[in-house]
Design a protein around this motif. Structure first.
Motif, PDB file in Angstrom:
ATOM      1  N   LEU A  42      53.656  68.504  21.270  1.00  0.00           N
ATOM      2  CA  LEU A  42      52.695  69.148  20.378  1.00  0.00           C
ATOM      3  C   LEU A  42      51.942  68.149  19.511  1.00  0.00           C
ATOM      4  O   LEU A  42      50.776  68.373  19.181  1.00  0.00           O
ATOM      5  CB  LEU A  42      53.410  70.188  19.512  1.00  0.00           C
ATOM      6  CG  LEU A  42      54.074  71.347  20.281  1.00  0.00           C
ATOM      7  CD1 LEU A  42      54.686  72.344  19.308  1.00  0.00           C
ATOM      8  CD2 LEU A  42      53.086  72.040  21.207  1.00  0.00           C
ATOM      9  N   SER A  43      52.567  67.036  19.165  1.00  0.00           N
ATOM     10  CA  SER A  43      51.861  66.048  18.353  1.00  0.00           C
ATOM     11  C   SER A  43      50.714  65.407  19.139  1.00  0.00           C
ATOM     12  O   SER A  43      49.709  64.993  18.554  1.00  0.00           O
ATOM     13  CB  SER A  43      52.826  64.968  17.851  1.00  0.00           C
ATOM     14  OG  SER A  43      53.379  64.240  18.934  1.00  0.00           O
ATOM     15  N   SER A  44      50.837  65.349  20.474  1.00  0.00           N
ATOM     16  CA  SER A  44      49.752  64.784  21.278  1.00  0.00           C
ATOM     17  C   SER A  44      48.536  65.703  21.255  1.00  0.00           C
ATOM     18  O   SER A  44      47.403  65.243  21.388  1.00  0.00           O
ATOM     19  CB  SER A  44      50.207  64.533  22.722  1.00  0.00           C
ATOM     20  OG  SER A  44      50.283  65.727  23.479  1.00  0.00           O
ATOM     21  N   LEU A  45      48.756  67.001  21.081  1.00  0.00           N
ATOM     22  CA  LEU A  45      47.638  67.929  20.942  1.00  0.00           C
ATOM     23  C   LEU A  45      46.886  67.675  19.642  1.00  0.00           C
ATOM     24  O   LEU A  45      45.654  67.688  19.618  1.00  0.00           O
ATOM     25  CB  LEU A  45      48.136  69.374  20.982  1.00  0.00           C
ATOM     26  CG  LEU A  45      48.651  69.894  22.324  1.00  0.00           C
ATOM     27  CD1 LEU A  45      49.235  71.294  22.146  1.00  0.00           C
ATOM     28  CD2 LEU A  45      47.542  69.915  23.359  1.00  0.00           C
ATOM     29  N   ASP A  46      47.624  67.446  18.552  1.00  0.00           N
ATOM     30  CA  ASP A  46      46.969  67.127  17.278  1.00  0.00           C
ATOM     31  C   ASP A  46      46.063  65.909  17.427  1.00  0.00           C
ATOM     32  O   ASP A  46      44.912  65.906  16.978  1.00  0.00           O
ATOM     33  CB  ASP A  46      48.023  66.847  16.199  1.00  0.00           C
ATOM     34  CG  ASP A  46      48.828  68.078  15.831  1.00  0.00           C
ATOM     35  OD1 ASP A  46      48.248  69.179  15.822  1.00  0.00           O
ATOM     36  OD2 ASP A  46      50.036  67.936  15.569  1.00  0.00           O
ATOM     37  N   GLU A  47      46.588  64.883  18.080  1.00  0.00           N
ATOM     38  CA  GLU A  47      45.819  63.646  18.260  1.00  0.00           C
ATOM     39  C   GLU A  47      44.595  63.885  19.140  1.00  0.00           C
ATOM     40  O   GLU A  47      43.516  63.338  18.894  1.00  0.00           O
ATOM     41  CB  GLU A  47      46.720  62.566  18.870  1.00  0.00           C
ATOM     42  CG  GLU A  47      47.862  62.143  17.951  1.00  0.00           C
ATOM     43  CD  GLU A  47      48.899  61.298  18.665  1.00  0.00           C
ATOM     44  OE1 GLU A  47      48.684  60.977  19.857  1.00  0.00           O
ATOM     45  OE2 GLU A  47      49.915  60.957  18.043  1.00  0.00           O
ATOM     46  N   ALA A  48      44.757  64.718  20.170  1.00  0.00           N
ATOM     47  CA  ALA A  48      43.639  65.010  21.070  1.00  0.00           C
ATOM     48  C   ALA A  48      42.518  65.730  20.331  1.00  0.00           C
ATOM     49  O   ALA A  48      41.332  65.380  20.474  1.00  0.00           O
ATOM     50  CB  ALA A  48      44.127  65.847  22.252  1.00  0.00           C
ATOM     51  N   TYR A  49      42.856  66.735  19.546  1.00  0.00           N
ATOM     52  CA  TYR A  49      41.841  67.466  18.788  1.00  0.00           C
ATOM     53  C   TYR A  49      41.138  66.558  17.788  1.00  0.00           C
ATOM     54  O   TYR A  49      39.912  66.665  17.591  1.00  0.00           O
ATOM     55  CB  TYR A  49      42.463  68.659  18.083  1.00  0.00           C
ATOM     56  CG  TYR A  49      42.804  69.811  19.002  1.00  0.00           C
ATOM     57  CD1 TYR A  49      41.838  70.353  19.853  1.00  0.00           C
ATOM     58  CD2 TYR A  49      44.081  70.365  19.030  1.00  0.00           C
ATOM     59  CE1 TYR A  49      42.141  71.403  20.696  1.00  0.00           C
ATOM     60  CE2 TYR A  49      44.400  71.417  19.872  1.00  0.00           C
ATOM     61  CZ  TYR A  49      43.429  71.930  20.704  1.00  0.00           C
ATOM     62  OH  TYR A  49      43.734  72.969  21.547  1.00  0.00           O
ATOM     63  N   GLN A  50      41.887  65.685  17.161  1.00  0.00           N
ATOM     64  CA  GLN A  50      41.283  64.766  16.198  1.00  0.00           C
ATOM     65  C   GLN A  50      40.279  63.837  16.882  1.00  0.00           C
ATOM     66  O   GLN A  50      39.196  63.567  16.338  1.00  0.00           O
ATOM     67  CB  GLN A  50      42.381  63.960  15.497  1.00  0.00           C
ATOM     68  CG  GLN A  50      43.223  64.787  14.534  1.00  0.00           C
ATOM     69  CD  GLN A  50      44.511  64.089  14.134  1.00  0.00           C
ATOM     70  OE1 GLN A  50      44.713  62.896  14.427  1.00  0.00           O
ATOM     71  NE2 GLN A  50      45.405  64.821  13.465  1.00  0.00           N
ATOM     72  N   GLN A  51      40.624  63.376  18.081  1.00  0.00           N
ATOM     73  CA  GLN A  51      39.710  62.507  18.825  1.00  0.00           C
ATOM     74  C   GLN A  51      38.428  63.234  19.202  1.00  0.00           C
ATOM     75  O   GLN A  51      37.327  62.683  19.096  1.00  0.00           O
ATOM     76  CB  GLN A  51      40.382  61.983  20.095  1.00  0.00           C
ATOM     77  CG  GLN A  51      41.389  60.874  19.860  1.00  0.00           C
ATOM     78  CD  GLN A  51      41.796  60.212  21.166  1.00  0.00           C
ATOM     79  OE1 GLN A  51      40.952  59.792  21.948  1.00  0.00           O
ATOM     80  NE2 GLN A  51      43.090  60.125  21.411  1.00  0.00           N
ATOM     81  N   VAL A  52      38.564  64.473  19.664  1.00  0.00           N
ATOM     82  CA  VAL A  52      37.389  65.241  20.066  1.00  0.00           C
ATOM     83  C   VAL A  52      36.472  65.465  18.871  1.00  0.00           C
ATOM     84  O   VAL A  52      35.249  65.282  18.958  1.00  0.00           O
ATOM     85  CB  VAL A  52      37.799  66.587  20.692  1.00  0.00           C
ATOM     86  CG1 VAL A  52      36.572  67.469  20.929  1.00  0.00           C
ATOM     87  CG2 VAL A  52      38.528  66.361  22.010  1.00  0.00           C
ATOM     88  N   GLU A  53      37.047  65.843  17.732  1.00  0.00           N
ATOM     89  CA  GLU A  53      36.209  66.098  16.552  1.00  0.00           C
ATOM     90  C   GLU A  53      35.517  64.825  16.083  1.00  0.00           C
ATOM     91  O   GLU A  53      34.328  64.842  15.736  1.00  0.00           O
ATOM     92  CB  GLU A  53      37.044  66.678  15.423  1.00  0.00           C
ATOM     93  CG  GLU A  53      36.189  67.029  14.204  1.00  0.00           C
ATOM     94  CD  GLU A  53      37.010  67.617  13.068  1.00  0.00           C
ATOM     95  OE1 GLU A  53      36.610  68.667  12.542  1.00  0.00           O
ATOM     96  OE2 GLU A  53      38.036  67.016  12.711  1.00  0.00           O
ATOM     97  N   SER A  54      36.234  63.712  16.090  1.00  0.00           N
ATOM     98  CA  SER A  54      35.652  62.476  15.574  1.00  0.00           C
ATOM     99  C   SER A  54      34.558  61.928  16.489  1.00  0.00           C
ATOM    100  O   SER A  54      33.592  61.319  16.020  1.00  0.00           O
ATOM    101  CB  SER A  54      36.734  61.416  15.364  1.00  0.00           C
ATOM    102  OG  SER A  54      37.312  61.037  16.606  1.00  0.00           O
ATOM    103  N   LYS A  55      34.673  62.158  17.808  1.00  0.00           N
ATOM    104  CA  LYS A  55      33.726  61.572  18.759  1.00  0.00           C
ATOM    105  C   LYS A  55      32.643  62.543  19.223  1.00  0.00           C
ATOM    106  O   LYS A  55      31.543  62.117  19.575  1.00  0.00           O
ATOM    107  CB  LYS A  55      34.478  61.012  19.957  1.00  0.00           C
ATOM    108  CG  LYS A  55      35.387  59.847  19.585  1.00  0.00           C
ATOM    109  CD  LYS A  55      36.113  59.276  20.792  1.00  0.00           C
ATOM    110  CE  LYS A  55      37.002  58.105  20.380  1.00  0.00           C
ATOM    111  NZ  LYS A  55      37.724  57.521  21.533  1.00  0.00           N
ATOM    112  N   LEU A  56      32.956  63.844  19.226  1.00  0.00           N
ATOM    113  CA  LEU A  56      31.984  64.820  19.726  1.00  0.00           C
ATOM    114  C   LEU A  56      31.582  65.864  18.688  1.00  0.00           C
ATOM    115  O   LEU A  56      30.457  66.347  18.694  1.00  0.00           O
ATOM    116  CB  LEU A  56      32.541  65.544  20.960  1.00  0.00           C
ATOM    117  CG  LEU A  56      32.866  64.690  22.189  1.00  0.00           C
ATOM    118  CD1 LEU A  56      33.422  65.563  23.311  1.00  0.00           C
ATOM    119  CD2 LEU A  56      31.644  63.933  22.665  1.00  0.00           C
ATOM    120  N   GLY A  57      32.531  66.251  17.832  1.00  0.00           N
ATOM    121  CA  GLY A  57      32.273  67.302  16.855  1.00  0.00           C
ATOM    122  C   GLY A  57      33.195  68.485  17.074  1.00  0.00           C
ATOM    123  O   GLY A  57      34.133  68.436  17.883  1.00  0.00           O
TER     124      GLY A  57
END
Length: 249
Positions: free
Chosen positions: A64-79
């Motif tokens: 589940l922590s990898s999901l947090d990191e994935a969402y953070q990456q998407v928001e920071s790079k794409l929105g």
């Protein structure tokens, strides 16, 4: 103008099969696409196939922590995300008498628990009015030998779409389900079968479908596109079954 022009689409499990075909179609319809998978090599290959601006993020719904990191990456790079496709899942079967607790937990943890927490953890990263599409299965509509837990896990996510749509009405976030039937995807090659056995399995499956063939990933992708786009704006908590009539006739 594409049906997803300027939308941010995140496909969980978008590195092969139906998920990859959906990501390709979304990109062709104007979306900026991010995908996840568990294998870095297939992720890299899939991102290249989808297009040069694709964001590939390694993540696992069992972590589940990898999901947090994935969402953070998407928001920071794409929105923030406009379309979330929850496509991570497995099929494993066994006779009831031989079913183990470990196999039960593996199927339920990925297909049901993974789906629930993928959506729950997405909430801060979703735009209001976003569309969530969960991958279900036509097997939830029928009785299938040796597939009791798999089918039940997919029936559970069908129920989630109804209830989460009710929970998210205030944000106008729609949750719907696309339920494929027998589809030609790489999952058949992961069952430990030889190429000849995989071919035989697909022929056997096709014989059980009223239209006498299995589906393909590109056909399924069109269903995801409909549920992701404004064309389905009056649908929520609903399901589209794409199985060639297998569960209906």
């Amino acid at each position: 103008m594409g049906k997803l022009n300027n939308k941010i689409a995140f496909i969980i499990g978008g590195n092969s099969g139906i998920g990859l075909a959906t990501a390709e179609l979304f990109a062709s319809e104007g979306a900026r696409v991010a995908i996840t998978g568990r294998d870095e090599n297939t992720l890299k290959d899939a991102a290249y196939q989808i297009g040069e601006n694709t964001l590939a993020v390694k993540a696992d719904v069992l972590n589940l922590s990898s999901l947090d990191e994935a969402y953070q990456q998407v928001e920071s790079k794409l929105g923030k995300i406009d379309v979330l496709v929850v496509n991570a899942g497995i099929f494993k079967g066994a006779p009831l008498a031989a079913f183990t607790e470990e196999l039960f937990d593996e199927i339920v943890d990925i297909n049901f628990k993974g789906t629930f927490f993928t959506i729950k953890k997405a909430l801060p990263y979703l735009n209001d009015g976003a569309s969530i599409v969960i991958t279900g299965s036509a097997a939830a509509e029928a009785g299938v030998v040796n597939a009791s837990v798999y089918s039940a896990s997919k029936a559970a996510v069908r129920s989630l779409a109804r209830n989460l749509s009710a929970d998210l009405l205030g944000r106008k976030i729609r949750v719907n389900v696309l339920s494929p039937g027998h589809v030609e995807t790489p999952i058949h090659g992961r069952l430990g079968l030889s190429p000849e056995q995989v071919k035989g399995l697909r022929e056997e499956l096709a014989n059980g479908v009223p239209v006498k063939r299995v589906g393909n990933a590109e056909e399924m992708a069109k269903g995801y596109l409909f549920l992701a786009s404004d064309e389905s704006s009056f649908m929520l908590g609903a399901e589209i079954v794409m199985d060639g009539g297998w569960s209906q006739l």
